[in-house]
Design an enzyme around this catalytic site. Structure first.
Site, PDB file in Angstrom:
ATOM      1  N   GLN A  34       2.651   4.349 -12.830  1.00  0.00           N
ATOM      2  CA  GLN A  34       4.403   4.079 -11.857  1.00  0.00           C
ATOM      3  C   GLN A  34       5.434   3.874 -13.335  1.00  0.00           C
ATOM      4  O   GLN A  34       4.342   3.371 -14.016  1.00  0.00           O
ATOM      5  CB  GLN A  34       4.644   3.084 -10.985  1.00  0.00           C
ATOM      6  N   TYR A  64      10.636 -14.208  -1.746  1.00  0.00           N
ATOM      7  CA  TYR A  64       9.229 -13.779  -1.218  1.00  0.00           C
ATOM      8  C   TYR A  64       8.184 -13.912  -1.427  1.00  0.00           C
ATOM      9  O   TYR A  64       8.283 -13.908  -0.295  1.00  0.00           O
ATOM     10  CB  TYR A  64      10.031 -11.723  -1.780  1.00  0.00           C
ATOM     11  N   GLN A  65       8.730 -14.725  -2.616  1.00  0.00           N
ATOM     12  CA  GLN A  65       6.873 -15.426  -2.319  1.00  0.00           C
ATOM     13  C   GLN A  65       6.552 -16.229  -2.358  1.00  0.00           C
ATOM     14  O   GLN A  65       4.910 -16.959  -2.157  1.00  0.00           O
ATOM     15  CB  GLN A  65       6.819 -15.822  -4.690  1.00  0.00           C
ATOM     16  N   ASP A  89       2.283  -9.934 -10.057  1.00  0.00           N
ATOM     17  CA  ASP A  89       3.174  -9.847 -10.941  1.00  0.00           C
ATOM     18  C   ASP A  89       3.026 -11.594 -10.713  1.00  0.00           C
ATOM     19  O   ASP A  89       3.026 -12.770 -11.967  1.00  0.00           O
ATOM     20  CB  ASP A  89       4.887 -10.061  -9.987  1.00  0.00           C
ATOM     21  N   ALA A 141      -7.392  -1.336  -3.843  1.00  0.00           N
ATOM     22  CA  ALA A 141      -7.846  -2.624  -2.884  1.00  0.00           C
ATOM     23  C   ALA A 141      -8.826  -1.701  -1.682  1.00  0.00           C
ATOM     24  O   ALA A 141      -9.706  -2.580  -1.156  1.00  0.00           O
ATOM     25  CB  ALA A 141      -6.487  -3.169  -2.475  1.00  0.00           C
ATOM     26  N   ASP A 159       1.140  -8.084  -0.632  1.00  0.00           N
ATOM     27  CA  ASP A 159       2.139  -8.116  -1.542  1.00  0.00           C
ATOM     28  C   ASP A 159       2.264  -6.723  -2.493  1.00  0.00           C
ATOM     29  O   ASP A 159       2.147  -6.823  -3.448  1.00  0.00           O
ATOM     30  CB  ASP A 159       2.070  -9.549  -2.666  1.00  0.00           C
TER      31      ASP A 159
END
Ligand SMILES: NCCCN[C@H]1CC[C@@H](N)CC1
Length: 292
Positions: A34, A64-65, A89, A141, A159
């Site tokens: 990407q 979010y986290q 991240d 994954a 995530d």
């Protein structure tokens, strides 16, 4: 160059856009998977963008986290083995490290450039990689979970980015089946689950798949994240058959635990009231995704 950047021109949210004022472009390259962009914004601090989609900003990443990590981990007594899918991240790792019961954290991120870029430009998130309990796996994954022993994890956190691009397969049934297999009885999954305003069809599909795949319970929760499309992001909380998990009442509150700030950063969004409130849903959503 500085100026305005327009985001959301994407088939995931046709007909709308969101612009963020750019002060300075800090990084822009194509990885194997990407385009990775980092820029300094005027209003939200540094911003991470993948293929034109805002992934996080320094100002609102806490929502979010913290929620994606603590909604599952505060719902079970003492999580020990945790897997993060995506999350390159490091922000979710930072949050998991607040839980002293956790002994082993696996993270499987497909794009090494995301990890390297986060370490360089987002040290406040990449600090999560410094926890000695973290084991980093760079790869797919789907492959990682295929080789995972049954019942290995107490909690799995997906995530992911949007299902357009590298994360495409992470909303399909086979993936959820490998997750259910990798969780112990009464183990929990927390999966990023898009926007209640924009994606009720996708959410309905995910809930239907999860209802078939996770014989415990399936709940939808959400949080406000201003720099995500529609300003809201959802989370799917699932538990496998076994000891009942009541997601709505956190039995393992984190904010009171001393040392919960080992990661050097206070909680800024999550608390037990926000945890419970996150499961309160608007009527249109209950109706549209058969949660009534
Ligand atoms: N780890 C950063 C967040 C990744 N997940 C986000 C959820 C949905 C958004 N449209 C983009 C990324």
């Amino acid at each position: 160059k500085s100026g305005k950047a327009v985001y959301f021109n994407n088939p995931m949210w046709p007909g709308e856009a969101h612009s963020i004022k750019v002060e300075k472009i800090l990084f822009k390259e194509k990885s194997e998977y990407q385009e990775v962009l980092v820029f300094e914004s005027s209003a939200y601090g540094k911003v991470l963008v993948l293929d034109g989609i805002v992934q996080l900003t320094e100002k609102d990443e806490c929502a979010y986290q913290e929620m994606i990590a603590h909604l599952p981990l505060c719902s079970i007594k003492s999580p020990k083995n945790v897997l993060v899918v995506g999350g390159g991240d490091g922000g979710v790792l930072r949050e998991i490290s607040r839980h002293s019961s956790v002994e082993h954290i696996d993270i499987c991120e497909i794009d090494k450039m995301v990890i390297d870029v986060s370490k360089k430009f987002f040290p406040e998130l990449a600090v999560g990689f410094e926890d000695p309990r973290v084991n980093l796996h760079v790869g797919d994954a789907i492959e990682f979970l295929r080789c995972t022993p049954e019942g290995k994890y107490d909690a799995i956190i997906v995530d992911s980015s949007d299902p357009v691009g590298p994360a495409q397969e992470l909303v399909e049934k086979p993936f959820f089946e490998t997750i259910a297999k990798a969780l112990r009885p009464g183990g929990v999954l927390c999966n990023m689950a898009e926007s209640m305003w924009l994606h009720t069809h996708l959410i309905q599909d995910m809930i239907s798949i999860c209802r078939e795949t996770f014989r415990g319970s399936v709940h939808y929760a959400w949080a406000s994240v201003p720099t995500y499309p529609s300003g809201a992001i959802g989370f799917l909380l699932c538990s496998t058959e076994g000891p009942t998990v009541d997601f709505v009442k956190p039995i393992n509150p984190i904010e009171k635990v001393e040392g919960a700030n080992k990661c050097g950063r206070e909680l800024r969004f999550y608390n037990s009231e926000m945890h419970t409130a996150a499961f309160a849903l608007p009527t249109f959503l209950k109706r549209e995704v058969s949660l009534l």
